[in-house]
Motif scaffolding. Structure first.
Motif, short mmCIF file in Angstrom:
data_model
loop_
_atom_site.label_atom_id
_atom_site.label_comp_id
_atom_site.label_asym_id
_atom_site.label_seq_id
_atom_site.Cartn_x
_atom_site.Cartn_y
_atom_site.Cartn_z
N ARG A 113 42.43 34.77 34.90
CA ARG A 113 41.72 34.02 36.12
C ARG A 113 41.16 35.62 36.78
O ARG A 113 40.77 36.52 36.44
N PHE A 114 40.68 35.57 37.51
CA PHE A 114 38.85 36.30 38.04
C PHE A 114 39.82 37.20 39.48
O PHE A 114 38.72 37.49 40.73
N SER A 155 34.77 30.32 37.37
CA SER A 155 36.04 30.90 38.30
C SER A 155 36.32 29.60 39.47
O SER A 155 37.29 29.67 39.84
N VAL A 186 37.63 38.04 33.89
CA VAL A 186 38.66 37.52 34.06
C VAL A 186 40.09 39.10 33.99
O VAL A 186 39.95 39.40 33.13
#
Length: 243
Positions: A103-104, A141, A97
């Motif tokens: 977030r990815f 995710s 992340v």
């Protein structure tokens, strides 16, 4: 064809990656995982594509292949003297992340640019080559969306959908014949279990897609093989005989 896939061993091998700092370690982890995954996919395709690389003994990883812009490395390569490059599979991994967003999604643009260049350079020289891409993400995710924002998984489908859809050798060179996002279980239970998702399919904004929309490893292998066979030995349809 093998119907399911567990990459726990690949994750374990990748976890041995080292580096001078955390950033280097993460980069080396992703590269090691990509290498292990390329081996798994090549081994699964080998019964149909004899001579595909990497070979069973691990040789031929990122085998150099001639493109319109010189020689480039291809993760999975099936070539013959008659066809030249018949099938190429590109493996991408997103494993960490972004520290700021949690977030990815940080590297999606970079990956898409890499895919665009790969597809264009190989197809420009060998328009009949079938190119497939598989982007691996942790299953986590699927659960990082907040409010109305889509999850990283949902965002990945948005990011990579336009990279798929090449049907004939006359279609846009920058497209792949098939693109899949693969999500692997990154925690117990069932660490390493993987499901796949075709980018043409509508994803949920947040959470896991419905089981009916997920593909097994065998189904992905079957789709890639079917595209290759249609490209190189297309069926001929006959009409009913008139009376």
């Amino acid at each position: 064809m093998k119907s399911d896939l567990n990459i726990a061993d690949a994750l374990s091998v990748a976890a041995t990656a080292s580096g001078t700092d955390e950033r280097a370690r993460k980069k080396n982890f992703a590269e090691k995982l990509s290498r292990e995954l390329a081996q798994v996919v090549a081994d699964a395709l080998r019964p149909r594509f004899e001579g595909i690389t990497p070979s069973p003994d691990g040789k031929g990883h990122e085998r150099p292949t001639r493109t319109a812009k010189g020689v480039k490395k291809l993760d999975i390569n099936y070539s013959t003297p008659d066809l030249g490059l018949g099938l190429g599979v590109s493996i991408k991994t997103v494993t960490a992340v972004d520290p700021k967003t949690k977030r990815f999604t940080k590297n999606f643009t970079r990956i898409d640019n890499e895919l665009r260049a790969e597809a264009k350079d190989y197809h420009e020289r060998q328009p009949y080559a079938v190119m497939a891409a598989i982007i691996f993400l942790p299953e986590t995710s699927c659960r990082d969306g907040t409010g109305t924002a889509p999850s990283s998984f949902g965002s990945s489908i948005q990011a990579f959908r336009h990279r798929a859809g090449r049907v004939t050798p006359r279609d846009e060179e920058e497209l792949f014949e098939a693109v899949f996002v693969a999500c692997y279980r990154d925690s117990e239970p069932n660490l390493g279990d993987v499901w796949f998702f075709a980018v043409e399919t509508a994803p949920p904004r947040q959470g896991l897609p419905m089981a009916s929309d997920r593909l097994t490893f065998g189904e992905v292998l079957g789709q890639i093989t079917s595209i290759y066979e249609r490209r190189n030995d297309p069926p001929f349809d006959w009409a009913e005989r008139g009376k």
